[in-house]
Design a protein around this motif. Sequence first.
Motif, PDB file in Angstrom:
ATOM      1  N   LYS A 118      81.377  37.796 -79.172  1.00  0.00           N
ATOM      2  CA  LYS A 118      80.330  38.792 -79.430  1.00  0.00           C
ATOM      3  C   LYS A 118      79.477  39.105 -78.199  1.00  0.00           C
ATOM      4  N   THR A 119      79.869  38.573 -77.015  1.00  0.00           N
ATOM      5  CA  THR A 119      79.145  38.923 -75.788  1.00  0.00           C
ATOM      6  C   THR A 119      80.029  39.788 -74.903  1.00  0.00           C
ATOM      7  N   ALA A 124      72.612  30.557 -67.270  1.00  0.00           N
ATOM      8  CA  ALA A 124      72.609  30.096 -68.661  1.00  0.00           C
ATOM      9  C   ALA A 124      73.696  29.051 -68.881  1.00  0.00           C
ATOM     10  N   ALA A 125      74.884  29.277 -68.300  1.00  0.00           N
ATOM     11  CA  ALA A 125      75.985  28.322 -68.474  1.00  0.00           C
ATOM     12  C   ALA A 125      75.646  26.976 -67.845  1.00  0.00           C
ATOM     13  N   THR A 184      61.346  29.668 -75.959  1.00  0.00           N
ATOM     14  CA  THR A 184      62.219  29.017 -74.974  1.00  0.00           C
ATOM     15  C   THR A 184      63.376  29.915 -74.565  1.00  0.00           C
ATOM     16  N   LEU A 185      64.060  30.498 -75.551  1.00  0.00           N
ATOM     17  CA  LEU A 185      65.202  31.346 -75.225  1.00  0.00           C
ATOM     18  C   LEU A 185      64.782  32.541 -74.382  1.00  0.00           C
ATOM     19  N   GLN A 186      63.632  33.139 -74.732  1.00  0.00           N
ATOM     20  CA  GLN A 186      63.159  34.285 -73.954  1.00  0.00           C
ATOM     21  C   GLN A 186      62.877  33.886 -72.514  1.00  0.00           C
ATOM     22  N   THR A 219      71.310  35.969 -74.510  1.00  0.00           N
ATOM     23  CA  THR A 219      70.583  35.452 -75.675  1.00  0.00           C
ATOM     24  C   THR A 219      71.552  34.968 -76.752  1.00  0.00           C
ATOM     25  N   LEU A 220      72.588  35.771 -77.034  1.00  0.00           N
ATOM     26  CA  LEU A 220      73.590  35.356 -78.018  1.00  0.00           C
ATOM     27  C   LEU A 220      74.265  34.050 -77.612  1.00  0.00           C
TER      28      LEU A 220
END
Length: 492
Positions: A56-57, A326-327, A311-313, A286-287
């Motif tokens: 979905k990304t 992110a990875a 946190t995610l933001q 984000t996903l």
Amino acid sequence: MAGTFNNARGFHIDHCEIVTVLNPSADPLSKLQAQIAAGAIHDSRERCDAPKCHPKTRVAVQDDLYSWIVNGDGESECPRDIQWVTGPAGTGKTAVMGSLADRCAADGVLGATFFFASWSASIGRRRKTAFVTTIAHQLARYREDLQTAISTAVEKNTDVFEKNLHVQMENLVLSPLREVVRQSDGPGLRGAIIIDGLDECEAEQYHDTTGTGAQDKPVRTDAQDQLEILQVLQAASSDPSFPFRILIASRPERVFREFFDPENNPTPFAHKLDLNEDYNADADITLFLEAQFNLLRRRYHFPPSWPPPGTLQTLVKNASGQFIYAATVIRVLNAGRPERPKALLDAILKIGSKVNSNPLKQLDLLYSHILESSPDPLLSIRWIRAFAWANNASNASASNVTMLLQTDRESDEAEHLLGNLYSLIWIPPPGDQATSKYKVYHKSLFDFLSDPGRCGKLYLEISERNVFIWDSFIRACTSEFDSTSKLVSFLI
């Protein structure tokens, strides 16, 4: 010869590569197969753990590229059969190309792929030598009539493997395609040829046969060989019999910017797609983070309230469109070290609290934070930089490299130095170290370590790395290790 190490004291060590001797009686397609870089093909064993887009990304960019492959430019007055996919290191180019290749293969519209990799032990993935032959080999499997035509071409041009790329493309690809188009009354050929990481192609160096000495011969640059491949692909795409659309993914290095610049071409021939500018990666990052934090919560039995709100933001903002950020964060939290993910996440959020307009700043801070967690960061970096050199040797297993670099055979120096760096380096499990290699997860780490402006006090001059490797070699050769002869055979 696969590579040469010139140390700071004037000596050199050559990595030798076994040269395949062709059987004169072999059939043409077997001769062709003997000349390919098998690891460069999208579904090769070497790429079994290659990055792919998280479900979905990157859907929009994959859909756009797939639509262009299948439908072209629609009714455009100036159709273009090449697409340049670019963006800085860490924007996910290889993941997009890998996922797109899988999709095209499943739908029967994948002609061929070639994934360059500067870190690969296979010289074929690092240089241009096997580029056209690998493309031709895959096209020979694409359709039976094309296989017959390519087989005939190999049989007629017995010295084709010694020719330059332009001649190889003409003899092994374009001429067979013309023959198929001329004779075929069935459905027309179509599909994609996907080239990833062309900026990682290293220059082919040729032996001096003039007797005047290597110092009198000009040294080819990486950019020259990369430009040669670009020109070969452009020439192929302009041939009326060439039915494939070509995707080329690379970082925006100068040779690519100039080659694809519309102002340098009276008739523009390519589209440009910038993953960093043309697509907002924030929603996809984000996903990805949401899915990974769900897994972490289940694994550690954390409450739904973790991670804390915002946190995610914060992490998405810090990523600045760099998927590698992110990875790497997720690999830190998944590294299996004694620290709990909560403490590790808190530390990452603290180092990212400073605002900076440089999109790589947060990645640099994260790399610095991880490297400085080693008990001896500078020595760890010497090991990491040595991996890049050693991995050019075909038998540079983790155990051989460890044997070379360690100062004390009785201690587990590798675990001591690299144990906190599992989010940056893949370290084979103990049972696989004799056959597997150390591997850096992403080339952006070497970019970071090679720029003193980015890594600061962690910077290591090439000469320092060379002295470190040479001293390690001398120490190993003068030691009482039972495996010294094995080590020397790995180096020479």
